[in-house]
Design a protein around this motif. Structure first.
Motif, mmCIF file in Angstrom:
data_model
loop_
_atom_site.group_PDB
_atom_site.id
_atom_site.type_symbol
_atom_site.label_atom_id
_atom_site.label_comp_id
_atom_site.label_asym_id
_atom_site.label_seq_id
_atom_site.Cartn_x
_atom_site.Cartn_y
_atom_site.Cartn_z
ATOM 1 N N ALA A 25 16.842 -32.572 18.338
ATOM 2 C CA ALA A 25 16.489 -31.903 16.399
ATOM 3 C C ALA A 25 15.377 -32.100 16.844
ATOM 4 O O ALA A 25 14.573 -31.970 15.839
ATOM 5 C CB ALA A 25 17.915 -33.361 15.598
ATOM 6 N N LEU A 26 14.480 -33.308 17.103
ATOM 7 C CA LEU A 26 13.531 -33.563 17.519
ATOM 8 C C LEU A 26 12.367 -32.691 17.979
ATOM 9 O O LEU A 26 11.439 -32.071 17.487
ATOM 10 C CB LEU A 26 13.301 -34.901 18.008
ATOM 11 C CG LEU A 26 12.740 -36.432 16.945
ATOM 12 C CD1 LEU A 26 13.177 -37.728 18.010
ATOM 13 C CD2 LEU A 26 12.206 -36.706 16.271
ATOM 14 N N ILE A 27 13.432 -32.414 19.250
ATOM 15 C CA ILE A 27 12.909 -30.926 20.031
ATOM 16 C C ILE A 27 12.616 -30.073 19.161
ATOM 17 O O ILE A 27 11.175 -28.590 18.811
ATOM 18 C CB ILE A 27 13.528 -30.363 20.972
ATOM 19 C CG1 ILE A 27 13.330 -31.960 22.154
ATOM 20 C CG2 ILE A 27 13.103 -29.784 21.509
ATOM 21 C CD1 ILE A 27 14.193 -31.686 23.880
ATOM 22 N N LYS A 28 13.446 -29.180 18.342
ATOM 23 C CA LYS A 28 13.733 -28.657 16.882
ATOM 24 C C LYS A 28 12.506 -28.100 16.620
ATOM 25 O O LYS A 28 12.150 -27.307 15.772
ATOM 26 C CB LYS A 28 15.023 -28.254 16.317
ATOM 27 C CG LYS A 28 16.231 -27.228 17.303
ATOM 28 C CD LYS A 28 16.898 -27.012 16.090
ATOM 29 C CE LYS A 28 18.399 -26.830 17.003
ATOM 30 N NZ LYS A 28 19.413 -27.045 16.339
ATOM 31 N N VAL A 29 12.355 -29.539 15.707
ATOM 32 C CA VAL A 29 11.500 -29.604 14.914
ATOM 33 C C VAL A 29 9.862 -29.942 15.652
ATOM 34 O O VAL A 29 8.439 -29.703 14.702
ATOM 35 C CB VAL A 29 12.102 -30.743 13.205
ATOM 36 C CG1 VAL A 29 12.827 -30.614 12.701
ATOM 37 C CG2 VAL A 29 11.273 -31.929 14.004
ATOM 38 N N SER A 30 9.869 -29.829 16.347
ATOM 39 C CA SER A 30 8.258 -29.988 16.629
ATOM 40 C C SER A 30 7.454 -29.236 16.805
ATOM 41 O O SER A 30 7.640 -27.920 16.881
ATOM 42 C CB SER A 30 8.937 -30.926 18.473
ATOM 43 O OG SER A 30 7.863 -30.907 19.476
ATOM 44 N N PRO A 31 6.037 -29.660 16.479
ATOM 45 C CA PRO A 31 5.033 -28.256 16.971
ATOM 46 C C PRO A 31 4.657 -28.168 18.133
ATOM 47 O O PRO A 31 5.134 -28.094 18.541
ATOM 48 C CB PRO A 31 4.187 -28.690 16.243
ATOM 49 C CG PRO A 31 4.176 -30.343 16.598
ATOM 50 C CD PRO A 31 5.063 -30.839 16.377
ATOM 51 N N VAL A 110 7.685 -43.929 20.352
ATOM 52 C CA VAL A 110 9.639 -44.709 19.801
ATOM 53 C C VAL A 110 10.013 -44.194 18.825
ATOM 54 O O VAL A 110 10.053 -44.571 17.555
ATOM 55 C CB VAL A 110 9.780 -46.444 20.985
ATOM 56 C CG1 VAL A 110 10.894 -46.896 20.421
ATOM 57 C CG2 VAL A 110 8.488 -45.976 21.409
ATOM 58 N N VAL A 111 11.328 -43.645 18.776
ATOM 59 C CA VAL A 111 12.509 -43.378 17.696
ATOM 60 C C VAL A 111 14.135 -44.467 18.499
ATOM 61 O O VAL A 111 14.311 -44.210 19.337
ATOM 62 C CB VAL A 111 12.583 -41.814 17.797
ATOM 63 C CG1 VAL A 111 13.873 -41.249 16.424
ATOM 64 C CG2 VAL A 111 11.511 -41.023 17.473
ATOM 65 N N SER A 112 14.516 -45.306 17.079
ATOM 66 C CA SER A 112 16.033 -45.657 17.441
ATOM 67 C C SER A 112 16.641 -45.087 16.211
ATOM 68 O O SER A 112 16.152 -44.634 15.470
ATOM 69 C CB SER A 112 14.966 -47.590 17.834
ATOM 70 O OG SER A 112 15.101 -47.488 16.078
ATOM 71 N N VAL A 113 17.619 -44.727 17.392
ATOM 72 C CA VAL A 113 18.650 -44.434 15.902
ATOM 73 C C VAL A 113 20.400 -45.246 17.152
ATOM 74 O O VAL A 113 20.404 -45.298 17.726
ATOM 75 C CB VAL A 113 18.873 -42.390 16.666
ATOM 76 C CG1 VAL A 113 20.216 -42.682 15.821
ATOM 77 C CG2 VAL A 113 17.747 -41.851 16.464
ATOM 78 N N SER A 114 20.613 -45.458 15.274
ATOM 79 C CA SER A 114 21.945 -46.349 15.354
ATOM 80 C C SER A 114 23.058 -46.366 14.402
ATOM 81 O O SER A 114 22.310 -45.311 13.204
ATOM 82 C CB SER A 114 21.029 -47.952 14.763
ATOM 83 O OG SER A 114 22.380 -49.323 14.601
ATOM 84 N N VAL A 115 23.589 -46.582 14.616
ATOM 85 C CA VAL A 115 25.445 -46.435 13.370
ATOM 86 C C VAL A 115 25.179 -47.535 12.442
ATOM 87 O O VAL A 115 25.409 -47.235 11.719
ATOM 88 C CB VAL A 115 27.085 -46.103 14.120
ATOM 89 C CG1 VAL A 115 26.721 -45.070 15.129
ATOM 90 C CG2 VAL A 115 27.235 -47.605 14.733
ATOM 91 N N GLY A 116 23.973 -48.590 12.636
ATOM 92 C CA GLY A 116 23.813 -50.100 11.557
ATOM 93 C C GLY A 116 22.565 -49.029 11.108
ATOM 94 O O GLY A 116 22.686 -48.136 10.587
ATOM 95 N N ALA A 117 22.921 -50.357 10.081
ATOM 96 C CA ALA A 117 22.101 -50.445 9.333
ATOM 97 C C ALA A 117 20.432 -50.468 9.141
ATOM 98 O O ALA A 117 19.566 -50.111 8.771
ATOM 99 C CB ALA A 117 22.620 -50.931 7.867
ATOM 100 N N ILE A 118 19.859 -51.130 10.401
ATOM 101 C CA ILE A 118 18.572 -51.717 10.585
ATOM 102 C C ILE A 118 18.521 -50.601 11.713
ATOM 103 O O ILE A 118 16.903 -50.518 11.706
ATOM 104 C CB ILE A 118 18.606 -53.297 11.026
ATOM 105 C CG1 ILE A 118 19.388 -54.166 10.620
ATOM 106 C CG2 ILE A 118 17.993 -53.525 11.317
ATOM 107 C CD1 ILE A 118 20.067 -54.518 10.967
ATOM 108 N N PHE A 167 11.799 -36.450 7.690
ATOM 109 C CA PHE A 167 11.542 -36.809 8.310
ATOM 110 C C PHE A 167 10.638 -37.266 9.873
ATOM 111 O O PHE A 167 9.696 -36.921 9.543
ATOM 112 C CB PHE A 167 12.036 -38.929 7.793
ATOM 113 C CG PHE A 167 11.226 -39.910 9.057
ATOM 114 C CD1 PHE A 167 10.222 -40.376 8.241
ATOM 115 C CD2 PHE A 167 11.669 -40.106 9.804
ATOM 116 C CE1 PHE A 167 9.577 -41.605 9.153
ATOM 117 C CE2 PHE A 167 11.745 -41.336 10.912
ATOM 118 C CZ PHE A 167 10.392 -41.807 10.109
ATOM 119 N N ILE A 168 11.552 -36.135 10.593
ATOM 120 C CA ILE A 168 11.009 -36.451 11.471
ATOM 121 C C ILE A 168 10.686 -35.025 12.046
ATOM 122 O O ILE A 168 9.425 -35.064 13.214
ATOM 123 C CB ILE A 168 12.876 -35.921 13.010
ATOM 124 C CG1 ILE A 168 12.933 -34.595 11.506
ATOM 125 C CG2 ILE A 168 13.493 -37.371 12.596
ATOM 126 C CD1 ILE A 168 15.303 -34.673 13.512
#
Ligand SMILES: Cc1cc2nc3c(=O)[nH]c(=O)nc-3n(C[C@H](O)[C@H](O)[C@H](O)COP(=O)(O)O)c2cc1C
Length: 185
Positions: A25-31, A110-118, A167-168
């Motif tokens: 997704a980050l690659i897709k929205v990248s300029p 850095v992008v961090s991705v979690s199933v948790g809330a933090i 956001f991304i």
């Protein structure tokens, strides 16, 4: 402005990894000023300092590949409040032999991705600690802690959350400016 080549590292080997989906997704929205490519790290043997003089072909290939990029983007889950071993291993392999680190001076984010809330805050900041040492100027703002990842994608892996996409998109625009500024300096 010439396109900057960015290596993307995903800190999960899982087939259905949310981090890999987010990387795409980050690659897709990248300029257009960035050209991003996922560099695979799952086949790298565990780093062993004994191999510094006679490196396995996977180490050499990885180190040489890294040198061709203008910047680095990490997309990682949090494992036990830290960086998954597969990603830390890639960082260690790229950092040696001593004095020949392939990371040196490359602007990063850095992008961090979690199933948790933090949103993987612990992994994000443990990773930043290593990047400071490796002289990777890492974008300070915006930070990206993306939580509740299980709700963000459809069953084909497409991002379905509009506010996350917004956001991304802003994050990648900021990263493109960060890379350009660091490279010009
Ligand atoms: C070994 C292990 C440790 C984990 N530790 C954390 C953790 O500290 N914090 C967290 O938010 N999620 C933790 N998780 C859950 C991950 O956020 C979740 O598995 C996520 O989907 C992993 O990313 P992926 O989908 O890209 O594989 C852990 C998962 C595993 C397998």
């Amino acid at each position: 402005m010439s396109q900057k080549k960015i290596a993307v590292f995903v800190g999960s080997l899982r087939n259905e990894s949310f981090n890999r989906k987010m990387a795409k997704a980050l690659i897709k929205v990248s300029p257009d000023s960035l050209k991003l490519e996922i560099v695979e790290i799952g086949e790298l043997p565990l780093y062993n300092q004994d191999f510094d003089d006679k490196p396995p072909v996977e180490y050499t290939r990885f180190r040489e590949a890294l040198k061709k990029f203008d910047g680095v983007l990490f997309v990682t889950p949090e494992y036990n409040r830290s960086v998954p071993a597969v990603l830390k291993n890639a960082i260690d392999v790229g950092s040696r032999p001593y004095g020949q680190s392939a990371w040196n001076g490359k602007p990063g984010a850095v992008v961090s991705v979690s199933v948790g809330a933090i949103g993987g805050f612990g992994a994000n900041h443990h990773l930043r600690q290593s990047l400071v040492f490796l002289n990777v100027p890492t974008m300070p703002q915006p930070e990206a802690y993306i939580g509740n990842a299980a709700d963000l994608f459809d069953d084909k892996g497409n991002l379905i959350n509009d506010s996350t996409r917004e956001f991304i998109t802003k994050f990648m625009q900021a990263f493109a400016e960060w890379v350009a500024r660091c490279r010009a300096a």
